[in-house]
Motif scaffolding. Sequence first.
Motif, PDB file in Angstrom:
ATOM      1  N   ILE A 166       0.792  -1.169   0.051  1.00 41.05           N
ATOM      2  CA  ILE A 166       0.099   0.058   0.103  1.00 41.05           C
ATOM      3  C   ILE A 166       0.868   1.219   0.167  1.00 41.05           C
ATOM      4  N   LEU A 167       0.673   2.173  -0.996  1.00 40.07           N
ATOM      5  CA  LEU A 167       1.294   3.528  -1.071  1.00 40.07           C
ATOM      6  C   LEU A 167       0.402   4.534  -0.517  1.00 40.07           C
ATOM      7  N   LEU A 168       0.875   5.382   0.510  1.00 41.93           N
ATOM      8  CA  LEU A 168      -0.177   6.787   1.008  1.00 41.93           C
ATOM      9  C   LEU A 168       0.587   7.782   0.771  1.00 41.93           C
ATOM     10  N   ALA A 169       0.084   8.526  -0.152  1.00 40.24           N
ATOM     11  CA  ALA A 169       0.779   9.945  -0.494  1.00 40.24           C
ATOM     12  C   ALA A 169      -0.204  11.174   0.107  1.00 40.24           C
ATOM     13  N   ASP A 170       0.556  12.034   0.670  1.00 44.00           N
ATOM     14  CA  ASP A 170      -0.136  13.177   1.049  1.00 44.00           C
ATOM     15  C   ASP A 170       0.409  14.331   0.215  1.00 44.00           C
ATOM     16  N   GLU A 171      -0.301  14.883  -0.743  1.00 44.95           N
ATOM     17  CA  GLU A 171      -0.069  15.990  -1.626  1.00 44.95           C
ATOM     18  C   GLU A 171       1.272  15.796  -2.182  1.00 44.95           C
ATOM     19  N   PRO A 172       1.669  14.741  -2.807  1.00 42.83           N
ATOM     20  CA  PRO A 172       3.153  14.413  -3.398  1.00 42.83           C
ATOM     21  C   PRO A 172       3.529  15.275  -4.322  1.00 42.83           C
ATOM     22  N   THR A 173       2.812  16.177  -5.065  1.00 40.59           N
ATOM     23  CA  THR A 173       3.208  16.936  -5.948  1.00 40.59           C
ATOM     24  C   THR A 173       2.862  18.557  -5.672  1.00 40.59           C
ATOM     25  N   GLY A 174       2.483  18.625  -4.306  1.00 43.88           N
ATOM     26  CA  GLY A 174       1.832  20.053  -4.009  1.00 43.88           C
ATOM     27  C   GLY A 174       3.130  21.050  -3.740  1.00 43.88           C
ATOM     28  N   ASN A 175       4.220  20.821  -3.726  1.00 43.59           N
ATOM     29  CA  ASN A 175       5.321  21.683  -3.694  1.00 43.59           C
ATOM     30  C   ASN A 175       6.107  21.733  -4.659  1.00 43.59           C
ATOM     31  N   LEU A 176       5.491  21.620  -5.975  1.00 40.06           N
ATOM     32  CA  LEU A 176       6.307  21.492  -7.084  1.00 40.06           C
ATOM     33  C   LEU A 176       5.597  22.186  -8.269  1.00 40.06           C
ATOM     34  N   ASP A 177       6.392  22.914  -9.344  1.00 38.04           N
ATOM     35  CA  ASP A 177       5.930  23.627 -10.264  1.00 38.04           C
ATOM     36  C   ASP A 177       5.030  22.561 -11.096  1.00 38.04           C
ATOM     37  N   GLU A 179       4.751  21.754 -14.477  1.00 40.70           N
ATOM     38  CA  GLU A 179       5.369  20.698 -15.362  1.00 40.70           C
ATOM     39  C   GLU A 179       6.165  19.734 -14.254  1.00 40.70           C
ATOM     40  N   THR A 180       6.881  19.905 -13.285  1.00 43.92           N
ATOM     41  CA  THR A 180       7.536  18.957 -12.411  1.00 43.92           C
ATOM     42  C   THR A 180       6.430  17.972 -11.876  1.00 43.92           C
ATOM     43  N   ALA A 181       5.307  18.728 -11.292  1.00 46.18           N
ATOM     44  CA  ALA A 181       4.407  18.013 -10.582  1.00 46.18           C
ATOM     45  C   ALA A 181       3.788  16.892 -11.648  1.00 46.18           C
ATOM     46  N   ARG A 182       3.615  17.479 -12.981  1.00 50.58           N
ATOM     47  CA  ARG A 182       2.924  16.419 -13.705  1.00 50.58           C
ATOM     48  C   ARG A 182       3.857  15.255 -14.051  1.00 50.58           C
ATOM     49  N   SER A 183       5.253  15.375 -14.236  1.00 52.70           N
ATOM     50  CA  SER A 183       6.243  14.546 -14.442  1.00 52.70           C
ATOM     51  C   SER A 183       6.241  13.519 -13.322  1.00 52.70           C
ATOM     52  N   VAL A 184       6.279  13.804 -11.949  1.00 52.60           N
ATOM     53  CA  VAL A 184       6.168  13.280 -10.832  1.00 52.60           C
ATOM     54  C   VAL A 184       4.889  12.364 -10.847  1.00 52.60           C
ATOM     55  N   MET A 185       3.730  12.890 -10.998  1.00 53.31           N
ATOM     56  CA  MET A 185       2.580  12.078 -10.964  1.00 53.31           C
ATOM     57  C   MET A 185       2.584  11.089 -12.138  1.00 53.31           C
ATOM     58  N   ASP A 186       3.027  11.425 -13.294  1.00 51.56           N
ATOM     59  CA  ASP A 186       3.319  10.427 -14.398  1.00 51.56           C
ATOM     60  C   ASP A 186       4.044   9.092 -13.684  1.00 51.56           C
ATOM     61  N   ARG A 187       5.123   9.328 -13.104  1.00 58.15           N
ATOM     62  CA  ARG A 187       5.946   8.219 -12.567  1.00 58.15           C
ATOM     63  C   ARG A 187       5.193   7.699 -11.448  1.00 58.15           C
ATOM     64  N   LEU A 188       4.591   8.322 -10.604  1.00 58.99           N
ATOM     65  CA  LEU A 188       4.107   7.446  -9.612  1.00 58.99           C
ATOM     66  C   LEU A 188       3.078   6.705 -10.094  1.00 58.99           C
ATOM     67  N   ILE A 189       2.039   7.238 -10.979  1.00 56.40           N
ATOM     68  CA  ILE A 189       0.864   6.208 -11.452  1.00 56.40           C
ATOM     69  C   ILE A 189       1.540   5.164 -12.520  1.00 56.40           C
ATOM     70  N   THR A 190       2.590   5.499 -13.048  1.00 55.49           N
ATOM     71  CA  THR A 190       3.237   4.192 -13.790  1.00 55.49           C
ATOM     72  C   THR A 190       3.631   3.102 -12.718  1.00 55.49           C
ATOM     73  N   GLU A 191       4.211   3.598 -11.812  1.00 60.22           N
ATOM     74  CA  GLU A 191       5.124   2.519 -11.178  1.00 60.22           C
ATOM     75  C   GLU A 191       3.959   1.786 -10.092  1.00 60.22           C
ATOM     76  N   VAL A 192       2.921   2.674  -9.696  1.00 60.67           N
ATOM     77  CA  VAL A 192       2.082   1.919  -8.643  1.00 60.67           C
ATOM     78  C   VAL A 192       1.281   0.697  -9.766  1.00 60.67           C
ATOM     79  N   ARG A 193       1.069   1.223 -10.795  1.00 60.41           N
ATOM     80  CA  ARG A 193       0.249  -0.013 -11.738  1.00 60.41           C
ATOM     81  C   ARG A 193       1.126  -1.036 -12.382  1.00 60.41           C
ATOM     82  N   GLU A 194       2.284  -0.617 -12.609  1.00 56.14           N
ATOM     83  CA  GLU A 194       3.335  -1.687 -13.000  1.00 56.14           C
ATOM     84  C   GLU A 194       3.549  -2.751 -11.912  1.00 56.14           C
ATOM     85  N   ARG A 195       3.638  -1.982 -10.599  1.00 59.55           N
ATOM     86  CA  ARG A 195       3.809  -3.126  -9.472  1.00 59.55           C
ATOM     87  C   ARG A 195       2.519  -3.416  -8.705  1.00 59.55           C
ATOM     88  N   HIS A 196       1.358  -3.147  -9.400  1.00 63.53           N
ATOM     89  CA  HIS A 196       0.360  -3.671  -8.814  1.00 63.53           C
ATOM     90  C   HIS A 196       0.098  -3.339  -7.318  1.00 63.53           C
TER      91      HIS A 196
END
Length: 224
Positions: A166-177, A179-196
């Motif tokens: 289980i991954l719990l994330a509290d505003e994981p992109t809230g402190n980023l601009d 463009e960077t926020a979108r990149s980090v969220m892309d990575r988070l979603i990809t990793e979460v789904r690939e690792r089920h």
Amino acid sequence: MSETILELKRVGRTFVQGGRTVTALCEASLSLARGETVALVGPSGAGKSTLLYIAGLLERADAGDITIQGVDCNRLGDRERTALRRRNLGFIYQFHHLLPEFSALENVVIPQLIGGVDRVTARRRAHELLEHLGLAERLDHRPARLSGGEQQRVAFARALANRPAILLADEPTGNLDPETARSVMDRLITEVRERHLTALVATHNTEHATRLDRTVRLVDGTLA
């Protein structure tokens, strides 16, 4: 039917501030299935962080039940709660909370050592995670020498280090601009789904929320 991996039933939490009682959560109930990604949205002060801390066994609820992978957490003592949290849960915060005196690699090694992994295996795992997250050239850099997005990717690697369910994330992109926020969220979603993994992500960003499997809203301590 998908297996329920995290369940909160009628959870309540109050605080006393300035001589008055504040209700952070009121009979909040939520179930997450294995592999499901859920966005937790709501205004500031609605209780999102409190709900995540209770779900992650960092705080105790005043009322209600918390079950993680079939374990009734209300029956656990502090040591058992710590062991379950270390074994089953990964956390990402808005502010990365990396240890400033240690390198990116060491920040991902340390939680594994605490979990009982030997140093050689821990370093290999940390190296693989950071390389996979695009940080192969930054392994020896301390947090002060990393960009905000790089620091958050190190924090993500740290959250994955002990192979949580289980991954719990509290505003994981809230402190980023943006463009960077979108990149980090892309990575988070990809990793979460690939690792089920199962993920509960608190966010103010509606664009990010719509990319997850479903959204729950927390208003005045109540889930809808």
